[in-house]
Design a protein around this motif. Structure first.
Motif, PDB file in Angstrom:
ATOM      1  N   ILE A 178       4.898 -42.948  29.163  1.00 50.51           N
ATOM      2  CA  ILE A 178       5.240 -41.413  29.219  1.00 50.51           C
ATOM      3  C   ILE A 178       5.896 -41.398  30.387  1.00 50.51           C
ATOM      4  CG2 ILE A 178       4.539 -39.127  29.587  1.00 50.51           C
ATOM      5  CD1 ILE A 178       1.883 -39.938  28.151  1.00 50.51           C
ATOM      6  N   GLY A 179       7.224 -41.004  30.497  1.00 51.00           N
ATOM      7  CA  GLY A 179       8.138 -40.633  31.608  1.00 51.00           C
ATOM      8  C   GLY A 179       7.678 -39.767  32.587  1.00 51.00           C
ATOM      9  N   THR A 180       7.673 -39.998  34.107  1.00 44.12           N
ATOM     10  CA  THR A 180       7.485 -38.998  34.931  1.00 44.12           C
ATOM     11  C   THR A 180       8.556 -38.142  35.589  1.00 44.12           C
ATOM     12  OG1 THR A 180       7.342 -40.584  36.547  1.00 44.12           O
ATOM     13  CG2 THR A 180       5.225 -40.195  35.285  1.00 44.12           C
ATOM     14  N   SER A 181       9.763 -38.448  35.023  1.00 41.79           N
ATOM     15  CA  SER A 181      10.923 -37.777  35.449  1.00 41.79           C
ATOM     16  C   SER A 181      12.133 -38.098  34.517  1.00 41.79           C
ATOM     17  CB  SER A 181      11.314 -38.201  37.036  1.00 41.79           C
ATOM     18  OG  SER A 181      11.842 -39.740  37.109  1.00 41.79           O
ATOM     19  N   GLY A 182      13.053 -37.568  34.714  1.00 37.75           N
ATOM     20  CA  GLY A 182      14.185 -37.737  33.722  1.00 37.75           C
ATOM     21  C   GLY A 182      14.036 -36.997  32.460  1.00 37.75           C
ATOM     22  N   ARG A 218      24.486 -28.149  24.528  1.00 39.85           N
ATOM     23  CA  ARG A 218      23.250 -28.888  24.458  1.00 39.85           C
ATOM     24  C   ARG A 218      22.604 -28.993  25.913  1.00 39.85           C
ATOM     25  NH1 ARG A 218      22.477 -35.027  22.301  1.00 39.85           N
ATOM     26  NH2 ARG A 218      21.650 -35.379  24.517  1.00 39.85           N
ATOM     27  N   PHE A 219      21.308 -28.678  26.028  1.00 42.85           N
ATOM     28  CA  PHE A 219      20.365 -28.876  27.041  1.00 42.85           C
ATOM     29  C   PHE A 219      19.503 -29.958  26.764  1.00 42.85           C
ATOM     30  CE2 PHE A 219      22.505 -25.124  27.927  1.00 42.85           C
ATOM     31  CZ  PHE A 219      22.436 -24.686  29.163  1.00 42.85           C
ATOM     32  N   ASP A 220      19.026 -30.905  27.631  1.00 41.39           N
ATOM     33  CA  ASP A 220      17.979 -31.956  27.571  1.00 41.39           C
ATOM     34  C   ASP A 220      16.949 -31.447  28.186  1.00 41.39           C
ATOM     35  OD1 ASP A 220      19.425 -33.541  25.719  1.00 41.39           O
ATOM     36  OD2 ASP A 220      20.587 -34.105  27.529  1.00 41.39           O
ATOM     37  N   VAL A 230      11.617 -33.754  32.822  1.00 36.63           N
ATOM     38  CA  VAL A 230      10.252 -33.498  33.279  1.00 36.63           C
ATOM     39  C   VAL A 230      10.334 -33.163  34.822  1.00 36.63           C
ATOM     40  CG1 VAL A 230       8.240 -35.071  33.772  1.00 36.63           C
ATOM     41  CG2 VAL A 230       9.673 -35.516  31.595  1.00 36.63           C
ATOM     42  N   ASP A 231       9.650 -32.239  35.093  1.00 38.75           N
ATOM     43  CA  ASP A 231       9.232 -31.911  36.485  1.00 38.75           C
ATOM     44  C   ASP A 231       7.847 -32.471  37.158  1.00 38.75           C
ATOM     45  OD1 ASP A 231      11.709 -30.720  36.695  1.00 38.75           O
ATOM     46  OD2 ASP A 231      10.680 -28.522  36.103  1.00 38.75           O
ATOM     47  N   GLY A 232       7.083 -32.536  36.000  1.00 38.87           N
ATOM     48  CA  GLY A 232       5.724 -33.234  36.637  1.00 38.87           C
ATOM     49  C   GLY A 232       4.961 -33.530  35.369  1.00 38.87           C
ATOM     50  N   GLY A 239       8.204 -29.054  32.506  1.00 41.38           N
ATOM     51  CA  GLY A 239       9.814 -29.347  32.770  1.00 41.38           C
ATOM     52  C   GLY A 239      10.348 -28.123  32.198  1.00 41.38           C
ATOM     53  N   LYS A 240      11.847 -28.319  32.349  1.00 45.32           N
ATOM     54  CA  LYS A 240      12.708 -27.229  31.734  1.00 45.32           C
ATOM     55  C   LYS A 240      13.951 -28.007  31.123  1.00 45.32           C
ATOM     56  CE  LYS A 240      12.216 -23.635  35.510  1.00 45.32           C
ATOM     57  NZ  LYS A 240      12.918 -22.817  36.404  1.00 45.32           N
ATOM     58  N   HIS A 241      14.492 -27.118  30.359  1.00 46.51           N
ATOM     59  CA  HIS A 241      15.781 -27.624  29.897  1.00 46.51           C
ATOM     60  C   HIS A 241      17.078 -27.749  30.725  1.00 46.51           C
ATOM     61  CE1 HIS A 241      12.909 -26.978  26.440  1.00 46.51           C
ATOM     62  NE2 HIS A 241      13.457 -27.867  25.911  1.00 46.51           N
ATOM     63  N   ARG A 242      17.778 -28.709  30.800  1.00 50.43           N
ATOM     64  CA  ARG A 242      18.788 -28.629  31.869  1.00 50.43           C
ATOM     65  C   ARG A 242      20.174 -29.059  31.254  1.00 50.43           C
ATOM     66  NH1 ARG A 242      15.691 -31.410  37.029  1.00 50.43           N
ATOM     67  NH2 ARG A 242      13.870 -29.744  37.044  1.00 50.43           N
ATOM     68  N   LYS A 243      21.229 -28.912  31.806  1.00 44.35           N
ATOM     69  CA  LYS A 243      22.584 -29.081  31.551  1.00 44.35           C
ATOM     70  C   LYS A 243      23.339 -28.805  32.931  1.00 44.35           C
ATOM     71  CE  LYS A 243      26.670 -28.815  28.993  1.00 44.35           C
ATOM     72  NZ  LYS A 243      27.517 -27.987  27.833  1.00 44.35           N
TER      73      LYS A 243
END
Length: 911
Positions: A151-155, A195-197, A200-202, A219-223
């Motif tokens: 599991i990723g902790t960022s990105g 498109r937003f991806d 992960v924030d935490g 986290g949030k969806h970002r672009k």
């Protein structure tokens, strides 16, 4: 929830200290929790599965089990055995405590076991393959002993990889959001999307084995520079499992304004994985779930049905998903022409309504789609992979929460891509704009006039979706090879109905949870009891059937029911203001959960489960100025301007949480601990006050009924769970109980001025009679029954018993007790359960008699009600079915609760 007289407002500060003569210090005997009694009987508990089939292909199951007060200390361990007495590995932890510190509820996780299981005090067996969690190098590795998930902790890669042994089954698990910035209401214009991806924030490891591990990802969806649509995921892992479960929550924080075409319109919302494809294309397999356990079973390069036959054994092996023999052994007329057989790399199953899905495929991007079938309701399941391994995936409530979609892309290449769309990009964009232009209702008087015609409490700017949420459940399997049809059918079943262990009704009753004495197992031992049981069964069955007939489905709607029926149109009033979606009005949630607690019926549990998932997420705000408040019933779940505690009521979530230990519902309950602060943000009585009122953190007007019952349920739950704010919550429970009891007229006083800093109500200097028919019908009786059982505070008991005694009393009796009567009231049948409760608590035989009189002969449903449906067909109705035009959801909830509680409390005193 009645206005506080001006004299009380003026004197509040002066009389606040008067509470001292009525109160108890928190450390004094009367304000403390009831003392711990002798150790209660703590026999082993037999657990069983709600549905047949046991655990099946699911990774595991978690349940809550209650214990009588004093039965077990908090450090007690538990063991589990099967019907043959063999140990079953179990992981246990406390989820609630009695005031004496003993265990009230314990949660238990299993990843194996079939049939009935027995839970008892003892040392737990360890699983042969434990779940382990390892945090290192910017990732969290979770191993079940069969699969490992990184599991990723960022990105944007939430799940970096899923491996089984040395084989990578999937990688780059991520969240996808498609935003459409504008809606064209006509057939002109071009559609643009972006498109937003998910980023992960935490990451938080909430449990780390040995049987169950839980990892939360936020986290949030970002672009670019914009981040929006926050998400919260939990990934669940069980010992020895080849699968994991995802609970996915989004909270809407975009902007959509009525009358405007531009805004944050969601065009697609999904979870996407990349699946490595290692096998020859004829050994790569696609499985797409259709109706029931039905499956599309194909290979990327099919060798069945050709003009030349490779051999029956070869064809059978491909259809079964087994590795094919070397093509050199086939009929060479096929082998030498393999390159001319198309490879089908892309598949899409689209379920845009509850009544139909379509399936199509194509060879690759840029080429035409070929229809591959369709049907009514797809299971939401799929598989892509080959003989060396592959990924199964599924979305629960797939067709119920339409529009949904499954995509497989580029399965003919080295990397296939799988997307489970929670909102299909082929559907219309998610349009959450308020449904009308206000119709000139710009002032409170105009809005009250609107309320008097459509029952909608409108106010400009209040019908906003900002802050509502929705939770979805997904499952993933890392298979070592393409599963057999039988295994696939088990996986489909686990997606459709998540296996759930449960304690029997007898244990719930014995433990005295959820209001001791308020429910008992169904009893048909007398004709009168049997008739009531028949009526209860009729009402539940009718609503279950109406969900289907009226298509109460959809991403935002599934789980709710309608409020009132329109007998002229033979239709529920889905388009008429406050008569449309019910939004927990008068507590149908509690009716359904009480019906389950007493019966253990799986169909009732599933109905109540879907309602809890809906009402706790969609009908409540989780962000913004109204976070912690819910919305009154309306055409859209967020449309009405009445944003109130009574809808956000933690009572409606407690049942599901304690029965399943569901962490997401736990989040919702904890979020309400400080919801007393919402009374600073919004005055629920702003439109009807006759005296000046400005919210003051030291003198907030809060009602003792619908307001306080919502607040105290959150505080009680936090206290019981020993959550992060449990000491504050406990103090709030005790201090508000104490200062309600100290009012000149107790609960009949109606409301008080609450100090946010001290958690106390100012004690009014003069008695007031202010009683609403709504005060006790949003869980007050059920909460007070729990509080009275938990807390030794005689004056509170007296105040509540008095309220119970006098609501259904005659006006003369009310006036003799309080100096004036209660005015014109309603809902006497529903309040008969208050008569019954007080009768048992006080030993009042006359009150017991009145309980049954009000139940049978006041308002609501009676024995002379039709208790049947009438058939409906065209042209009178859109869809053939049935109607019971005499049924209304308010009456159903009140009858259901009164029947259940009266039978439990006074079943031996029926007329």
């Amino acid at each position: 929830m009645s206005p506080i007289p001006r004299r009380s407002l003026l004197k509040a500060a002066a009389v606040a200290g008067a509470a001292a003569q009525f109160s108890w210090a928190l450390g004094a005997k009367d304000a403390e929790a009831a003392p711990r009694g002798a150790a209660a009987d703590a026999d082993p508990v037999t657990l069983d599965w709600l549905e047949d089939g046991g655990l099946g292909a699911a990774p595991g199951s978690t349940l809550g089990v209650p214990w009588p007060m004093g039965a077990y200390r908090e450090d007690q361990t538990f063991a589990l055995t099967d019907a043959d007495g063999k140990d079953v590995p179990v992981q246990s932890w406390p989820i609630a405590y009695w005031p004496d510190g003993s265990l009230k509820w314990t949660a238990h996780a299993v990843s194996s076991g079939t049939g009935k299981l027995t839970l008892a005090a003892g040392a737990p067996a360890a699983p042969a393959r434990k779940v382990t969690v390892d945090k290192r190098g910017g990732a969290v590795d979770v191993s079940t002993g069969v699969i490992t998930v990184k599991i990723g902790t960022s990105g944007s890669a939430l799940v970096k990889s899923v491996t089984r042994g040395s084989t990578e089954i999937a990688r780059n698990g991520r969240l996808v959001l498609i935003r459409q910035p504008e809606i064209e209401d006509e057939d002109q214009g071009a559609v643009r999307t972006e498109r937003f991806d998910g980023v992960v924030d935490g990451v938080t490891v909430e449990q780390s084995g040995p049987v169950r591990a839980v990892v939360r990802v936020d986290g949030k969806h970002r672009k670019g520079s914009r981040s929006w649509l926050p998400f919260s995921l939990r990934l669940y892992f069980y010992a020895g499992a080849d699968s994991f479960r995802m609970v996915h929550t989004i909270t809407y924080d975009g902007k959509q304004e009525p009358g405007k075409a531009s805004g944050d319109f969601i065009r697609g919302l999904g979870v996407r994985f990349t699946v490595p494809m290692r096998d020859e294309s004829y050994d790569r397999h696609i499985r797409i779930g259709g109706e029931g356990s039905g499956l599309l079973r194909e290979a990327v390069k099919g060798i069945t049905g050709l003009r030349r036959d490779p051999g029956a054994a070869v064809q059978a092996a491909q259809y079964a998903g087994r590795k094919l023999p070397d093509p050199a052994t086939w009929d060479q007329r096929v082998t030498t022409r393999l390159q001319y057989i198309p490879e089908w790399g892309d598949y899409t199953l689209s379920q845009l309504s509850a009544d139909g899905f379509t399936l199509r495929k194509r060879t690759k991007k840029g080429h035409g789609w070929i229809a591959a079938g369709g049907g009514r309701r797809a299971s939401g399941f799929g598989y892509v992979g080959g003989v060396s391994g592959g990924l199964s995936f599924g979305l629960r409530d797939f067709w119920e929460k339409h529009p949904a979609q499954l995509d497989v892309r580029e399965a003919h290449t080295d990397e296939a891509e799988v997307t489970l769309w929670l909102w299909s990009p082929e559907a219309q964009p998610m349009d959450l704009r308020f449904y009308h232009d206000g119709m000139g209702q710009d002032t409170y008087p105009e809005q009250l006039e609107g309320l008097n015609i459509t029952y909608e409490d409108y106010e400009p700017g209040f019908g906003t979706p900002y802050g509502i949420a929705r939770t979805s459940e997904l499952m993933f399997w890392a298979n070592e090879s393409t599963p057999s049809p039988e295994k696939l059918a088990e996986q489909v079943a686990a997606v459709r109905v998540l296996p759930q262990l449960a304690a029997p009704p007898g244990q719930l009753i014995k433990a005295k949870v959820f209001g001791p004495g308020l429910y008992s197992e169904p009893d048909r031992s007398t004709p009168a009891k049997a008739r009531i049981e028949d009526h209860l069964d009729f009402l539940f069955t009718y609503y279950k059937d109406q969900v289907e007939q009226r298509r109460w489905y959809g991403f935002w709607d599934y789980g709710d029911i309608m409020h009132t029926y329109d007998a002229v149109r033979h239709q529920w009033r889905y388009d008429i203001g406050g008569y449309a979606w019910d939004n927990s009005e008068l507590s149908p949630d509690i009716w359904l959960w009480m019906a389950y607690l007493r019966s253990g019926r799986a169909d009732i549990f599933r109905f109540a489960e879907s309602m809890t998932r809906h009402t706790g997420e969609v009908d409540v705000y989780h962000l913004g100025q109204w976070a912690g408040l819910g919305t009154r019933h309306g055409v859209q779940h967020y449309a009405d301007s009445a944003k109130q505690q009574r809808i956000a009521n933690t009572t409606y979530r407690r049942y599901y949480y304690f029965l399943t230990a569901d962490e997401r519902v736990g989040d919702l309950m904890h979020a309400n601990v400080d919801s007393d602060e919402t009374f600073l943000a919004l005055d629920p009585l702003r439109k009807i006050r006759t005296e000046p009122y400005t919210p003051d953190r030291h003198a907030l007007s809060i009602g003792f009924g619908t307001d306080w019952s919502g607040l105290v349920s959150a505080w009680l739950t936090e206290w019981e769970r020993k959550g992060p704010k449990w000491e504050k919550a406990k103090a709030r429970v005790l201090s508000t109980m104490e200062t309600i009891a100290a009012q000149p007229n107790g609960f009949v006083q109606g409301s008080g001025l609450y100090d946010l800093d001290t958690g106390r109500f100012a004690v009014a200097s003069a008695p007031v009679v202010s009683v609403s028919h709504l005060s006790a019908v949003f869980g007050l009786n059920e909460l007070c029954a729990e509080l009275i059982h938990l807390v030794d505070m005689p004056k509170f008991n007296e105040a509540y018993f008095d309220y119970c005694r006098y609501f259904n009393a005659t006006k003369a009796e009310q006036a003799a007790r309080y100096g004036s009567h209660f005015g014109t009231l309603l809902l006497f049948q529903g309040h008969s359960r208050l008569d019954a409760y007080a009768a048992v608590q006080t030993g009042d035989a006359a009150l017991a008699k009145r309980a049954w009189t009000k139940f049978y002969s006041s308002d609501g449903y009676t024995e002379s009600s039709p208790w049947k449906t009438e058939p409906l067909s065209g042209p009178a109705t859109l869809v053939a079915g049935s109607e019971a035009a005499w049924v209304a959801t308010n009456d159903t909830a009140l009858y259901g609760l009164a029947a259940i509680e009266n039978l439990a409390l006074l079943g031996d005193k029926m007329p």
